[in-house]
Motif scaffolding. Sequence first.
Motif, PDB file in Angstrom:
ATOM      1  N   PHE A  21      58.164  23.840  43.606  1.00  0.00           N
ATOM      2  CA  PHE A  21      59.728  23.716  43.300  1.00  0.00           C
ATOM      3  C   PHE A  21      60.466  24.524  43.663  1.00  0.00           C
ATOM      4  O   PHE A  21      61.555  24.534  44.711  1.00  0.00           O
ATOM      5  N   ARG A  38      59.873  25.831  47.338  1.00  0.00           N
ATOM      6  CA  ARG A  38      60.820  24.796  48.069  1.00  0.00           C
ATOM      7  C   ARG A  38      62.539  25.531  48.355  1.00  0.00           C
ATOM      8  O   ARG A  38      63.077  25.474  49.534  1.00  0.00           O
ATOM      9  N   GLU A  76      67.246  18.248  46.019  1.00  0.00           N
ATOM     10  CA  GLU A  76      66.454  17.868  45.111  1.00  0.00           C
ATOM     11  C   GLU A  76      66.975  18.451  43.728  1.00  0.00           C
ATOM     12  O   GLU A  76      68.208  19.742  43.406  1.00  0.00           O
ATOM     13  N   GLU A  77      66.597  17.587  42.650  1.00  0.00           N
ATOM     14  CA  GLU A  77      67.673  18.061  41.196  1.00  0.00           C
ATOM     15  C   GLU A  77      66.102  18.678  40.144  1.00  0.00           C
ATOM     16  O   GLU A  77      65.237  18.420  41.525  1.00  0.00           O
TER      17      GLU A  77
END
Lengths: 233, 153
Positions: free
Chosen positions: A52, A55, A78-79
């Motif tokens: 994550f 990203r 994204e969350e």
Amino acid sequence: MSALGLMLEARGIPTVVVGLIRLHMEKVKVPRGLWVPFELGRPLGEPEDAAFQTRVLRAALGLFATARAPSTIVDFAEEAPGRLPLPGWRPAVTLAPGLALADEIRALAPAQAAHVQRRRRSTVGLTGLAPADWAGHLTAGLSGALPASPRPGLSPAQLLKFCADDLKAFYSEAAQSDGARPSSRQVDDWFWNETTAGRTLQAIRKAALASDQAGLKAVGGNLIVPGARVVAG
Amino acid sequence: MARLDDINPATRQRLIDLDCPSFDIQPFVDGPPLDRRKVAIVSSAALIGRGELPFLPGAADFRTVPNDRPASDILMSHISVNFDRHGWVRDPNLVLPRDRLAELAAEGAIGGVADTHFTVMGSTDPREMTATADAIAAGLKAEGVTAALLLPV
């Protein structure tokens, strides 16, 4: 960081700002900005999730290639999954109710040591004081009669503030020492609602606000208890 | 979560009302392709080395964070209590993603990682940081940094 980013760009440094508050990025007109929909304090979004985090970094650094004009602000889509509560989470250590602060700190020490063993680091240490010395300094804040600071460069009120920060970090490390991934709100709920430490810091805040010492009042009013956790009255 | 609607009302209003400086300039510096850029982090987390004096309220100075300083020797001394630190407790890369940058460099996505990163007290008015901006910019240039990654808390 938006303003500092623009100041660095004006000095010849290519910058990209990862921003948590889009409004500020827009006001400053950052040269390149990635707005991220994450909790304050989490610019990379998700702890212990390398994929994550990568990203987020790829999206931010990619703006060096794709942004063609100043004030390019892109939203990260994204969350962070860790914003959601972990079902059934409880802290890694169970505290007996009604412990005095010094006893509670002692009771958490093995779990905090387990955190250090697991993650090979501790975020505790701003004051340089040993945990055994914290309760005395903190409870002195209740009376307004702060002892002299043993740390050169820190006033008694500043020492109190950083002692509170060390205390909170110690409890956070103990609570998360089993490797579980609770949301920040879950850890905060436990600390502020269920521990003697949380109740003590609330009491220190009230005592500091009632104090006639300007330094203590300023620290107590703003720098001990988060705005979201202030207990009225 | 950092959508303004998700933040508690007192903090939200303070953030909305924050007097952000405005600038008459819109600088935009070009550089080499990303795979040839050297990246440095500039963090507002008021990071210090273990044993150093914490940043104090209103501090307008900066500190350096050597890229090879062990994470166990890095503490966060930001004065605000209105942001999360439980994530930082679990993972230093959440705020200071040195491991992630090293991985991007190893795969060739970026040209390299600077030996030195920089950190300031994010609650200080940036208008008080002109000298700090001069010094950080000079430090970045001295290292040949061509991509400054600014990270808030």
